[in-house]
Scaffold this motif. Sequence first.
Motif, PDB file in Angstrom:
ATOM      1  N   ASP A 118       2.503   7.856 -14.300  1.00  0.00           N
ATOM      2  CA  ASP A 118       2.312   7.907 -12.852  1.00  0.00           C
ATOM      3  C   ASP A 118       1.593   9.204 -12.495  1.00  0.00           C
ATOM      4  O   ASP A 118       2.144  10.295 -12.651  1.00  0.00           O
ATOM      5  CB  ASP A 118       3.671   7.834 -12.144  1.00  0.00           C
ATOM      6  CG  ASP A 118       3.519   7.803 -10.624  1.00  0.00           C
ATOM      7  OD1 ASP A 118       2.373   7.730 -10.151  1.00  0.00           O
ATOM      8  OD2 ASP A 118       4.551   7.857  -9.922  1.00  0.00           O
ATOM      9  N   TYR A 119       0.358   9.070 -12.069  1.00  0.00           N
ATOM     10  CA  TYR A 119      -0.428  10.249 -11.718  1.00  0.00           C
ATOM     11  C   TYR A 119      -0.512  10.434 -10.192  1.00  0.00           C
ATOM     12  O   TYR A 119      -1.394  11.125  -9.690  1.00  0.00           O
ATOM     13  CB  TYR A 119      -1.837  10.138 -12.300  1.00  0.00           C
ATOM     14  CG  TYR A 119      -1.857  10.193 -13.809  1.00  0.00           C
ATOM     15  CD1 TYR A 119      -1.712  11.399 -14.476  1.00  0.00           C
ATOM     16  CD2 TYR A 119      -2.018   9.042 -14.561  1.00  0.00           C
ATOM     17  CE1 TYR A 119      -1.728  11.466 -15.862  1.00  0.00           C
ATOM     18  CE2 TYR A 119      -2.034   9.084 -15.951  1.00  0.00           C
ATOM     19  CZ  TYR A 119      -1.889  10.301 -16.595  1.00  0.00           C
ATOM     20  OH  TYR A 119      -1.896  10.357 -17.966  1.00  0.00           O
ATOM     21  N   THR A 120       0.396   9.802  -9.475  1.00  0.00           N
ATOM     22  CA  THR A 120       0.404   9.928  -8.022  1.00  0.00           C
ATOM     23  C   THR A 120       0.713  11.374  -7.617  1.00  0.00           C
ATOM     24  O   THR A 120       1.631  11.998  -8.149  1.00  0.00           O
ATOM     25  CB  THR A 120       1.458   8.996  -7.397  1.00  0.00           C
ATOM     26  OG1 THR A 120       1.183   7.656  -7.806  1.00  0.00           O
ATOM     27  CG2 THR A 120       1.425   9.082  -5.881  1.00  0.00           C
ATOM     28  N   THR A 121      -0.055  11.888  -6.685  1.00  0.00           N
ATOM     29  CA  THR A 121       0.153  13.243  -6.172  1.00  0.00           C
ATOM     30  C   THR A 121       0.860  13.167  -4.822  1.00  0.00           C
ATOM     31  O   THR A 121       0.401  12.475  -3.919  1.00  0.00           O
ATOM     32  CB  THR A 121      -1.183  13.976  -5.999  1.00  0.00           C
ATOM     33  OG1 THR A 121      -1.881  13.981  -7.247  1.00  0.00           O
ATOM     34  CG2 THR A 121      -0.957  15.409  -5.548  1.00  0.00           C
ATOM     35  N   SER A 122       1.960  13.873  -4.691  1.00  0.00           N
ATOM     36  CA  SER A 122       2.717  13.839  -3.448  1.00  0.00           C
ATOM     37  C   SER A 122       2.038  14.683  -2.382  1.00  0.00           C
ATOM     38  O   SER A 122       1.160  15.508  -2.667  1.00  0.00           O
ATOM     39  CB  SER A 122       4.140  14.357  -3.679  1.00  0.00           C
ATOM     40  OG  SER A 122       4.118  15.763  -3.891  1.00  0.00           O
TER      41      SER A 122
END
Length: 304
Positions: free
Chosen positions: A5-9
């Motif tokens: 998961d490379y999602t950036t918050s």
Amino acid sequence: MLQRDYTTSQLDVLEAEAVHIMREVAAEFERPCLLFSGGKDSIVMLRIAEKAFWPAPIPFPLMHVDTGHNFDEVIDFRDRRSAELGARLIVASVQDSIDQGRVVEETGRRASRNRLQTTTLLDGIEEHEFDAVFGGARRDEEKARAKERVFSFRDDFGQWDPKNQRPELWNLYNSRIRKGEHIRVFPLSNWTELDVWDYIRREGIEIPSIYFAHTRKVFERDGMLLPDSDVVSRGEDEPLFEAVVRYRTVGDMTCTGAVQSTAVTVEEIIEEIAATRITERGATRADDRSSEAAMEDRKREGYF
């Protein structure tokens, strides 16, 4: 196959932007400094500075414009935290400005040293020849602050002209100044009060105790709860009473009000802020209730 998961918050994006801004200032300016009062916004800025330059020490000093009427809990925290980091702390004193005849102290029930900070701040910048000054102002605080650029130019009188600001294209910042001029830099411009508290929770950052609910003697003035203190003038028609309160912002006691609250953890504070419709400064700062135009005038004069 392993899925990553490379999602950036949102907090990651805000932190990365602030780190980039601090590194840009360190690279472009000769004598920057960070305004550190011990309040939550400056505490978050300090954590970002730690991350931006780790494992090296923070490459610029901290400065606090001290009115002499600040909360003891906050001053104690300021001194302890700067000592823990081994950072150089410069205290610019409003009392010294009064003693030197640079400013005249106000009198009367509503007397405050808050406006006097302008002269002390500008004198401190001139004395130490700072060419860039980090501040914790956020655009969500009130309308005059929302007009600021991230790199906000100040002329050789320390004045800000909102109608003649330099353009900022994406993350390209204009750092060109002449001797005597300086830039106010706001790494938290795009943060909200809720973002600040979410970041404090995520990072496990220590904050002064008065941000949490506690019992304190207060009195009511103009719908605000001001603290019982030798430096706060109280009229006979303003009786003292005990209340369970906390502070959403900290500053000069004469104009910083508490809010009734039972929040004793960061999580409870976040829940409280998420539900409120009153801005932080509107609820707790008497000096910011006058008008947008009055606040803008103070910024033109050099007030942060």
